[in-house]
Design a protein around this motif. Structure first.
Motif, short mmCIF file in Angstrom:
data_model
loop_
_atom_site.label_atom_id
_atom_site.label_comp_id
_atom_site.label_asym_id
_atom_site.label_seq_id
_atom_site.Cartn_x
_atom_site.Cartn_y
_atom_site.Cartn_z
N MET A 1 21.93 -0.55 51.77
CA MET A 1 22.06 -1.07 53.10
C MET A 1 22.41 0.08 54.04
N LYS A 2 22.04 -0.09 55.29
CA LYS A 2 22.35 0.93 56.28
C LYS A 2 23.74 0.70 56.85
N MET A 3 24.45 1.81 57.05
CA MET A 3 25.76 1.73 57.68
C MET A 3 25.84 2.72 58.82
N LEU A 4 26.52 2.29 59.87
CA LEU A 4 26.85 3.18 60.97
C LEU A 4 28.23 3.73 60.65
N VAL A 5 28.35 5.05 60.64
CA VAL A 5 29.61 5.70 60.32
C VAL A 5 30.08 6.47 61.54
N ASN A 6 31.25 6.12 62.05
CA ASN A 6 31.90 6.87 63.13
C ASN A 6 32.92 7.79 62.50
N VAL A 7 32.84 9.06 62.85
CA VAL A 7 33.81 10.04 62.38
C VAL A 7 34.49 10.62 63.62
N ILE A 8 35.80 10.46 63.71
CA ILE A 8 36.55 10.97 64.86
C ILE A 8 37.44 12.10 64.36
N PHE A 9 37.23 13.28 64.94
CA PHE A 9 37.96 14.48 64.52
C PHE A 9 39.19 14.68 65.39
N PRO A 10 40.37 14.82 64.79
CA PRO A 10 41.54 15.17 65.60
C PRO A 10 41.38 16.59 66.14
N ILE A 11 42.13 16.91 67.17
CA ILE A 11 42.03 18.23 67.80
C ILE A 11 42.26 19.34 66.76
N GLU A 43 31.70 12.37 72.13
CA GLU A 43 33.14 12.22 72.36
C GLU A 43 33.49 10.76 72.12
N GLN A 44 34.61 10.52 71.46
CA GLN A 44 35.17 9.17 71.32
C GLN A 44 36.67 9.28 71.49
N GLU A 45 37.21 8.45 72.35
CA GLU A 45 38.66 8.41 72.57
C GLU A 45 39.23 9.80 72.89
N GLY A 46 38.47 10.62 73.60
CA GLY A 46 38.92 11.95 73.98
C GLY A 46 38.86 12.98 72.86
N ASN A 47 38.23 12.64 71.75
CA ASN A 47 38.12 13.55 70.62
C ASN A 47 36.65 13.85 70.31
N ARG A 48 36.43 14.95 69.63
CA ARG A 48 35.10 15.23 69.09
C ARG A 48 34.78 14.16 68.05
N SER A 49 33.49 13.82 67.95
CA SER A 49 33.14 12.80 66.96
C SER A 49 31.68 12.96 66.54
N ALA A 50 31.36 12.28 65.46
CA ALA A 50 29.99 12.19 64.96
C ALA A 50 29.69 10.72 64.70
N VAL A 51 28.46 10.34 64.97
CA VAL A 51 27.99 9.00 64.67
C VAL A 51 26.77 9.18 63.77
N MET A 52 26.83 8.58 62.58
CA MET A 52 25.76 8.75 61.60
C MET A 52 25.22 7.39 61.17
N ILE A 53 23.95 7.36 60.84
CA ILE A 53 23.36 6.23 60.12
C ILE A 53 23.10 6.73 58.72
N VAL A 54 23.67 6.04 57.73
CA VAL A 54 23.51 6.44 56.34
C VAL A 54 23.03 5.25 55.51
N PHE A 79 33.32 2.43 59.14
CA PHE A 79 32.04 2.06 58.54
C PHE A 79 31.66 0.66 59.01
N ARG A 80 30.43 0.53 59.49
CA ARG A 80 29.92 -0.77 59.92
C ARG A 80 28.53 -0.96 59.34
N ILE A 81 28.27 -2.16 58.84
CA ILE A 81 26.93 -2.48 58.38
C ILE A 81 26.01 -2.49 59.61
N ALA A 82 24.84 -1.88 59.47
CA ALA A 82 23.88 -1.82 60.57
C ALA A 82 22.62 -2.58 60.16
#
Length: 106
Positions: A1-11, A43-54, A79-82
């Protein structure tokens, strides 16, 4: 199944990795290992981030996707099902609505 993955990096430790020149190479290694269908940086919530479909064959694959981000960057992962439009069509919303529409809502 496909998932949307949000990765939020702290400073930190990301700033330190940028300063010492390792951030890009390490991100490249992680992405090469995960092999997302797509990845976008933003950017998400003022942080660097990545959004991936896996593509995730089953739940046991989630740690292999999340742990590099946790361990290396101390990142926050979501992780969210897409679903594609075809997936939504196969869900048969009409049948689901028929099953649950007769329940009174106050």
């Amino acid at each position: 199944m496909k998932m949307l993955v949000n990765v939020i990096f702290p400073i930190e430790p990301f700033n330190s990795m940028v300063r010492n020149g390792t951030a890009g190479e390490i991100i490249g290694r992680v992405i090469d290992d995960i092999k997302p269908e797509s990845v976008h940086f933003c950017e998400q919530e003022g942080n660097r981030s990545a959004v991936m479909i896996v593509e995730v064959p089953d739940a046991s694959a989630v740690p292999a996707i999340a742990e590099p981000w946790f361990l290396i960057f101390e990142a926050h992962c979501e992780f969210r099902i897409a679903m594609t439009p075809d997936d939504l069509q196969r869900a048969n919303l009409t049948k689901i609505a028929e099953k649950w529409s007769d329940i009174p809502v106050s």
